[in-house]
Scaffold this active site. Structure first.
Site, short mmCIF file in Angstrom:
data_model
loop_
_atom_site.label_atom_id
_atom_site.label_comp_id
_atom_site.label_asym_id
_atom_site.label_seq_id
_atom_site.Cartn_x
_atom_site.Cartn_y
_atom_site.Cartn_z
N ASP A 175 -8.71 -5.01 -5.91
CA ASP A 175 -8.21 -4.23 -4.77
C ASP A 175 -9.02 -2.95 -4.63
O ASP A 175 -9.02 -2.11 -5.53
CB ASP A 175 -6.73 -3.90 -5.00
N HIS B 136 -7.03 -6.23 -0.65
CA HIS B 136 -5.95 -5.24 -0.62
C HIS B 136 -4.70 -5.93 -0.07
O HIS B 136 -4.62 -6.25 1.10
CB HIS B 136 -6.37 -4.08 0.29
N SER C 31 0.84 -1.20 0.00
CA SER C 31 0.00 0.00 0.00
C SER C 31 0.88 1.26 0.00
O SER C 31 1.66 1.45 -0.93
CB SER C 31 -0.95 -0.06 1.20
#
Length: 492
Positions: free
Chosen positions: A432, A460, A211
């Site tokens: 995602d 994710h 991320s």
């Protein structure tokens, strides 16, 4: 483990067939060296770990902690220092070096996350010392603290004077953390990573970022391309999009994730709706009711804003979908305990009622990394677009993020170009919600040295999704320097 680049509370977007090809020059594989050969860091027992439940945690075997002094201001390298908090899980086999993790945010504690999640990386831990850290401005590393104003912001019900609360929040951040606020941006964090590399005794930095961690890794590769070792960036973030563009793109991602959740729920005799459309309506109706009638949970209240955080949280991973169904079902019957617990986990509320710095750190780092300062009119325009896409993410009534921030930001962290680096593996998931697949393709292009791996599934963070294909490709690169083939794709 990871937070989205969107900050719901603050009302503006921020910011997360298998094959192999040729191999880059690998880092040197040597027998396990003595501690003096592994760098200059003084490792010792960890004393202040916090578990996923917000309670003090006991470190497992082989886990050590340390502090590394780095310049507060890199323009004055011999000036004042701050301490970075580090954690290490020692390699269990023949050691390749260190593998440094950033688990996202920005604002997540890598110290606490690695301490609780190290078992998920056990295979990598056979060859690497697994290392993570609290980035500057986070928790133990000169964490951005803002008095008790974060708790007030989170507890505020719909219709509260958000602008007044925002002004108080920014003033409290400046009062408590004014010294560090100008220096918490991602470029400085990347320079910290290179200080860590040297202190760890590694010629190259081996890195696994999730991320926001993909952004930090990309910025590092831009500034230190020759020091890039084996790099994997999972759930990629595109730093070039504007706040509004991010919000709209992520609204689409969460909408798709919610639709997938609702369809799956109905296929399994869903408790919160007889059809996908009915599921969404019932969730929206619950949120609307909470605007005027929060649910009492002991001495606290489940408000509209907290419920938004709670509903979004399980959409990060398909494994969490049953928790969303159960939590919403209970809240519709008047029990907000589960939704409030989800919100607390998202916002970093500890068992004693205090908060870690994750939300204030996120705000500080995002505002440092952008010159944008959206106005109330900007937020209103953005909210109108979000409402058409995914009304559960509506930011109606929230204040413009960064509008009252006491220090200016800049756009240096938006420049990505790793020309001259070793190959960098970028992993993007088609399902995602927080860092949409298109960002992975964009970041791959920006890096110039990126190799894209596509995951067709939900969630994710593809490496921890349960996909043996993704895990196999990533492990093959990190452990054996085997690059994924061009166009490598893993099924759901």
């Amino acid at each position: 483990m990871k937070k989205p680049i969107v900050t719901l509370l603050l009302g503006a977007a921020f910011l997360t067939a298998c094959g192999s090809g040729g191999s880059p020059a690998p880092p040197s594989a040597t027998p396990a060296p003595s501690s003096s050969d592994q760098g200059s860091i003084a490792w010792a027992a960890c004393t202040d770990l916090v578990g996923a439940d917000g309670r003090p945690a006991t470190p497992g075997p082989g886990i050590e902690c340390a502090k590394l002094p780095v310049p507060l201001d890199y323009a004055e390298p011999d000036g004042e220092k701050i301490d970075l908090a580090l954690i290490r899980v020692k390699a269990t086999g023949e050691r390749l070096g260190s593998l440094v993790f950033n688990f996202g945010g920005p604002g997540a504690s890598g110290v606490d996350t690695l301490a609780t999640a190290s078992a998920a990386f056990a295979k990598l831990g056979t060859r690497y010392d697994l290392v993570s850290f609290d980035p500057r401005g986070v928790d133990r590393s000169a964490g951005v603290r803002c008095g008790d104003t974060m708790g007030k912001l989170l507890a505020a019900g719909h219709g509260a004077d958000q602008d007044k609360l925002a002004t108080e929040f920014a003033a409290a951040c400046e009062k408590d953390s004014g010294k560090v606020l100008p220096h918490v941006g991602t470029v400085n964090a990347a320079k910290d990573l290179d200080q860590m590399r040297v202190a760890l005794g590694d010629d190259k930095l081996n890195y696994l970022g999730f991320s926001y961690g993909t952004h930090l890794g990309a910025v590092y590769a831009t500034h230190f391309p020759k020091n890039v070792g084996r790099f994997v960036l999972d759930s990629a973030f595109d730093p070039t999009v504007t706040f509004e563009e991010r919000a709209v793109i992520q609204a689409g991602g969460f909408d798709a994730a919610f639709e997938a959740f609702a369809a799956d729920c109905v296929a399994q005799s869903c408790e919160i709706g007889a059809s996908p459309a009915n599921v969404e309506k019932n969730v929206l109706d619950l949120l609307e009711q909470l605007k005027t009638k929060p649910i009492k949970v002991s001495e606290r209240e489940l408000t509209y804003g907290l419920a938004q955080h709670a509903v979004i949280t399980p959409l990060y991973a398909k494994q969490s979908w049953p928790v969303l169904e159960q939590s919403v079902a209970a809240a519709r019957k008047g029990d907000g305990t589960m939704l409030l617990a989800l919100a607390d986990a998202y916002t970093g509320r500890r068992a004693d009622g205090t908060y870690n710095t994750s939300m204030s750190s996120l705000m500080a780092i995002n505002c440092a990394d952008n010159s944008e300062r959206p106005t109330a009119a900007d937020v209103e325009r953005m909210d109108a677009k979000i409402r058409k896409i995914f009304p559960i993410l509506s930011v109606d009534g929230s204040f413009p993020a960064c509008a009252h921030w006491p220090v200016p930001g800049d756009d240096e962290a938006k420049r990505i170009d790793a020309t001259g680096s070793a190959p960098i593996v970028v992993v993007g998931g088609k399902g995602d919600p927080a860092t949409p697949y298109e960002w992975a393709t964009e970041l791959t292009d920006q890096l110039k040295t990126g190799i894209l791996v596509t995951y067709e599934g939900e969630g994710h963070g593809a490496y921890l999704s349960g996909s043996q294909c993704v895990m196999g490709l990533v492990d093959a690169y990190l452990l054996d320097a085997e690059l994924p083939g061009t166009g490598a794709t893993c099924p759901a």
